[in-house]
Design a protein around this motif. Structure first.
Motif, short mmCIF file in Angstrom:
data_model
loop_
_atom_site.label_atom_id
_atom_site.label_comp_id
_atom_site.label_asym_id
_atom_site.label_seq_id
_atom_site.Cartn_x
_atom_site.Cartn_y
_atom_site.Cartn_z
N GLY A 56 -5.46 6.51 3.93
CA GLY A 56 -4.17 6.26 3.49
C GLY A 56 -3.25 6.20 4.52
O GLY A 56 -2.40 5.54 4.68
N VAL A 57 -3.22 7.34 5.42
CA VAL A 57 -2.30 7.51 6.48
C VAL A 57 -2.68 6.46 7.63
O VAL A 57 -1.39 5.66 8.22
CB VAL A 57 -2.20 8.85 7.02
N ASN A 65 5.12 3.02 -3.05
CA ASN A 65 3.56 2.99 -3.78
C ASN A 65 3.74 3.89 -4.92
O ASN A 65 3.17 3.67 -6.11
CB ASN A 65 2.66 3.39 -2.85
N ILE A 66 3.99 5.28 -4.93
CA ILE A 66 4.09 5.98 -5.81
C ILE A 66 4.95 5.70 -6.99
O ILE A 66 4.53 5.80 -8.44
CB ILE A 66 4.53 7.55 -5.61
N GLU A 67 6.08 4.96 -6.91
CA GLU A 67 7.21 4.45 -7.82
C GLU A 67 6.38 3.37 -8.74
O GLU A 67 6.29 3.28 -9.95
CB GLU A 67 8.38 3.89 -7.48
N ASN A 79 -5.85 4.05 -6.45
CA ASN A 79 -4.85 2.99 -6.89
C ASN A 79 -3.93 3.23 -5.70
O ASN A 79 -3.45 2.05 -5.25
CB ASN A 79 -4.25 3.58 -7.93
N ILE A 80 -3.54 4.14 -4.94
CA ILE A 80 -2.69 4.42 -3.88
C ILE A 80 -3.34 3.71 -2.84
O ILE A 80 -2.79 2.67 -2.07
CB ILE A 80 -2.57 5.63 -3.30
N LEU A 81 -4.73 3.67 -2.52
CA LEU A 81 -5.27 2.86 -1.51
C LEU A 81 -5.31 1.48 -1.72
O LEU A 81 -5.07 0.48 -0.70
CB LEU A 81 -6.80 3.55 -1.13
N ILE A 82 -5.64 0.94 -3.03
CA ILE A 82 -5.90 -0.36 -3.41
C ILE A 82 -4.49 -1.06 -3.17
O ILE A 82 -4.34 -2.17 -2.44
CB ILE A 82 -6.31 -0.52 -4.98
N LEU A 83 -3.15 -0.43 -3.56
CA LEU A 83 -2.01 -0.99 -3.43
C LEU A 83 -1.65 -0.93 -1.77
O LEU A 83 -0.96 -1.96 -1.34
CB LEU A 83 -0.94 -0.10 -4.06
#
Length: 157
Positions: free
Chosen positions: A5-6, A37-39, A51-55
């Motif tokens: 992610g980073v 992303n979080i929002e 989902n964070i990685l996909i976005l």
């Protein structure tokens, strides 16, 4: 997953900063994309690592398609990381303290079958955590050789 992610988030921020030719934009956009992303995921009650990685990958794909020269730089970066991974997998450990005591202690522990804290003159062995030695013991126990010792340095970096 955090490392991936980073890396992806940094690539998006780097591409955005290079498009506008502002290096200060890198840090601002890094945190802005994390918040965005979080929002966005919060709207759909979908905050999770996957989902964070996909976005993030979706945003990275859009950034790469916006500037074709960035795609070439990205492919070169992936090539360099792949070569570094292969070298870390196949080359022996080359960190000085790993050569001095990490690898040797791990060899004794794998041979003896238990973690024996034998007395030696190097105080670092008694005051530092044994996480790297445990990783080396895991590799030695599974593969019976030292291939992969460099992976600890690769992922720690």
């Amino acid at each position: 997953m955090l490392f991936i992610g980073v890396v992806f988030q940094s690539l998006i921020s780097f591409f955005l900063a290079s498009i506008f030719n502002l290096s200060a934009l890198f840090f601002i956009s890094f945190f802005a994309f994390v918040i965005l992303n979080i929002e966005i995921l919060s709207l759909f009650k979908g905050i999770s690592g996957q989902n964070i990685l996909i976005l993030t990958i979706f945003e990275l794909k859009n950034s790469l398609l916006a500037d074709k020269s960035l795609l070439v730089l990205f492919l070169f970066w992936v090539f360099c990381i792949a070569i570094s991974f292969i070298l870390a997998l196949l080359s022996p450990v080359n960190e000085p303290d790993a050569q001095g005591y990490h690898a040797l202690r791990s060899l004794f522990w794998a041979k003896d079958g238990f973690i024996s804290h034998f007395e030696i003159a190097d105080i670092r062995c008694h005051s530092m955590p044994i996480n790297s030695e445990l990783f080396y013991v895991w590799i030695l126990s599974l593969s019976k050789n030292d291939l992969g010792f460099g992976l600890l340095q690769f992922f720690s970096y």
